[in-house]
Design an enzyme around this catalytic site. Sequence first.
Site, PDB file in Angstrom:
ATOM      1  N   ASP A  17      32.271   1.857  62.795  1.00  0.00           N
ATOM      2  CA  ASP A  17      31.099   2.731  62.733  1.00  0.00           C
ATOM      3  C   ASP A  17      31.556   4.182  62.639  1.00  0.00           C
ATOM      4  O   ASP A  17      31.104   4.959  61.792  1.00  0.00           O
ATOM      5  CB  ASP A  17      30.275   2.501  64.013  1.00  0.00           C
ATOM      6  CG  ASP A  17      28.907   3.140  63.952  1.00  0.00           C
ATOM      7  OD1 ASP A  17      28.577   3.734  62.921  1.00  0.00           O
ATOM      8  OD2 ASP A  17      28.171   3.056  64.955  1.00  0.00           O
ATOM      9  N   TYR A  48      28.535  -3.762  70.443  1.00  0.00           N
ATOM     10  CA  TYR A  48      27.123  -3.523  70.166  1.00  0.00           C
ATOM     11  C   TYR A  48      26.263  -4.737  70.503  1.00  0.00           C
ATOM     12  O   TYR A  48      25.046  -4.637  70.622  1.00  0.00           O
ATOM     13  CB  TYR A  48      26.893  -3.139  68.694  1.00  0.00           C
ATOM     14  CG  TYR A  48      27.457  -1.784  68.321  1.00  0.00           C
ATOM     15  CD1 TYR A  48      28.030  -0.954  69.276  1.00  0.00           C
ATOM     16  CD2 TYR A  48      27.410  -1.328  67.014  1.00  0.00           C
ATOM     17  CE1 TYR A  48      28.550   0.282  68.941  1.00  0.00           C
ATOM     18  CE2 TYR A  48      27.924  -0.086  66.667  1.00  0.00           C
ATOM     19  CZ  TYR A  48      28.498   0.704  67.637  1.00  0.00           C
ATOM     20  OH  TYR A  48      29.012   1.926  67.304  1.00  0.00           O
ATOM     21  N   ASP A  96      42.988   5.884  67.523  1.00  0.00           N
ATOM     22  CA  ASP A  96      43.092   7.344  67.652  1.00  0.00           C
ATOM     23  C   ASP A  96      43.996   7.905  66.551  1.00  0.00           C
ATOM     24  O   ASP A  96      43.687   8.918  65.916  1.00  0.00           O
ATOM     25  CB  ASP A  96      43.588   7.746  69.051  1.00  0.00           C
ATOM     26  CG  ASP A  96      44.698   6.851  69.575  1.00  0.00           C
ATOM     27  OD1 ASP A  96      44.927   5.773  68.997  1.00  0.00           O
ATOM     28  OD2 ASP A  96      45.353   7.228  70.561  1.00  0.00           O
ATOM     29  N   LYS A 136      43.009  -1.029  69.293  1.00  0.00           N
ATOM     30  CA  LYS A 136      43.483  -0.227  70.426  1.00  0.00           C
ATOM     31  C   LYS A 136      44.260  -1.185  71.333  1.00  0.00           C
ATOM     32  O   LYS A 136      43.967  -1.347  72.524  1.00  0.00           O
ATOM     33  CB  LYS A 136      42.258   0.397  71.133  1.00  0.00           C
ATOM     34  CG  LYS A 136      42.590   1.441  72.160  1.00  0.00           C
ATOM     35  CD  LYS A 136      43.062   2.754  71.582  1.00  0.00           C
ATOM     36  CE  LYS A 136      43.469   3.704  72.691  1.00  0.00           C
ATOM     37  NZ  LYS A 136      44.260   4.844  72.250  1.00  0.00           N
ATOM     38  N   ASP A 140      32.060   6.645  58.916  1.00  0.00           N
ATOM     39  CA  ASP A 140      31.326   7.899  58.728  1.00  0.00           C
ATOM     40  C   ASP A 140      32.285   9.071  58.492  1.00  0.00           C
ATOM     41  O   ASP A 140      32.005   9.957  57.681  1.00  0.00           O
ATOM     42  CB  ASP A 140      30.428   8.196  59.934  1.00  0.00           C
ATOM     43  CG  ASP A 140      29.048   7.572  59.756  1.00  0.00           C
ATOM     44  OD1 ASP A 140      28.898   6.737  58.850  1.00  0.00           O
ATOM     45  OD2 ASP A 140      28.129   7.921  60.514  1.00  0.00           O
TER      46      ASP A 140
END
Length: 361
Positions: A248, A141, A224, A192, A252
């Site tokens: 992020d 980001y 994943d 990852k 959620d």
Amino acid sequence: MTAKIAVLAGDGIGPEIIAAALGVLDCLQRDFGLSVELEHADIGGAGYDQYGQPLPEETLQICQQADAILFGAIGGPKYDTLERDLRPEKGLLRLRSALSLFSNLRPAILYPQLAAASSLKPELVAGLDLMIVRELTGGIYFGEPRGIRQLENGERQGFNTLVYAEHEIERIARSAFDIARLRSRRLCSVDKANVLEVSELWREVVERVGKDYDDVELSHLYVDNASMQLVRAPKQFDVIVTSNLFGDILSDTAAMLTGSIGMLPSASLDIDARGMYEPVHGSAPDIAGQNIANPLATILSLAMLLRYSLQQGELAQRIETAVGAVLDQGLRTVDIAAGAESIGTRQMGDAVVAAIRADAS
Ligand code: NAD
């Protein structure tokens, strides 16, 4: 020592939910010897109305001098047409970055009494209590270079950069290990590393930091798989630490497992565990001023404040136990009442105070 708490009620339902949390704080001061000094300040739309800025200088100073910040919510339709820099959200983003709040704590707690609100089967989620620690000020980001460029063949190409320096990984890992120590001493790092070099380094640094925390059990999952496990068997997790982007998304997902946005607290901490504590939800302008907002996310944010910034874990536990007790009594605000009878914001705050007192007597 008297701790300083900056109180930023903000907009919409902010003042109502903060008032309920301050009622709880007042009870802890009167009955349990807690000593805190409160300083109120304007932020968001309230800051704009008062000073023409969503983060007035005076507010920033009060926050910089505080040990912790209790935050309500910001935003509302009245401010949506302001130029971008003056909008309430900018005030919140500026405050987070001015205070270097790099460690974002997003618990997903599902009180067994509310298990029916989840989209998952009650037996999978009832009693869920996990904490996602998300890196908040680095990663893709913020990485440079970024942009949209024109290729030689005339096609446009968007690009972002995923970067983490060792010190950034180290400090979020330490923050997460410290939190795991305050819970059940299990930490799962999500990356990852099978594909991304950044994740390879992430894993190596987390392992290295882990050597200083041999009382905490460390595991690793690819993102994943982690997302799959979160909806398959979420109760296997206690603390998860991960990067900005993965956090992020996962936080959620985890929040939605609980099905009740009015119940979810959060925190953002700096390197010294000074922090800002706020409900996950927004300013809910559709119900502002009606005494129907659920104050429990804010009250639970106060519990986090006591635990993580004021080292008052026992008082935090009193609040959390009291929230369980009011739910046991069948008390519900309208958002969690599922059509049954409900009580107002003030009444819910008062019920938590009464439950704290009843538990102590
Ligand atoms: P929201 O979270 O404010 O509201 C979503 C829905 O949930 C609404 O129907 C609302 O009534 C309900 N709700 C939220 N909190 C509740 C509570 N405590 N009790 C009962 N019901 C509750 O999100 P939104 O509608 O997308 O945004 C409204 C405003 O809030 C916008 O201006 C947005 O920018 C702002 N916002 C602020 C924050 C923050 O302050 N951190 C976060 C998200 C959104």
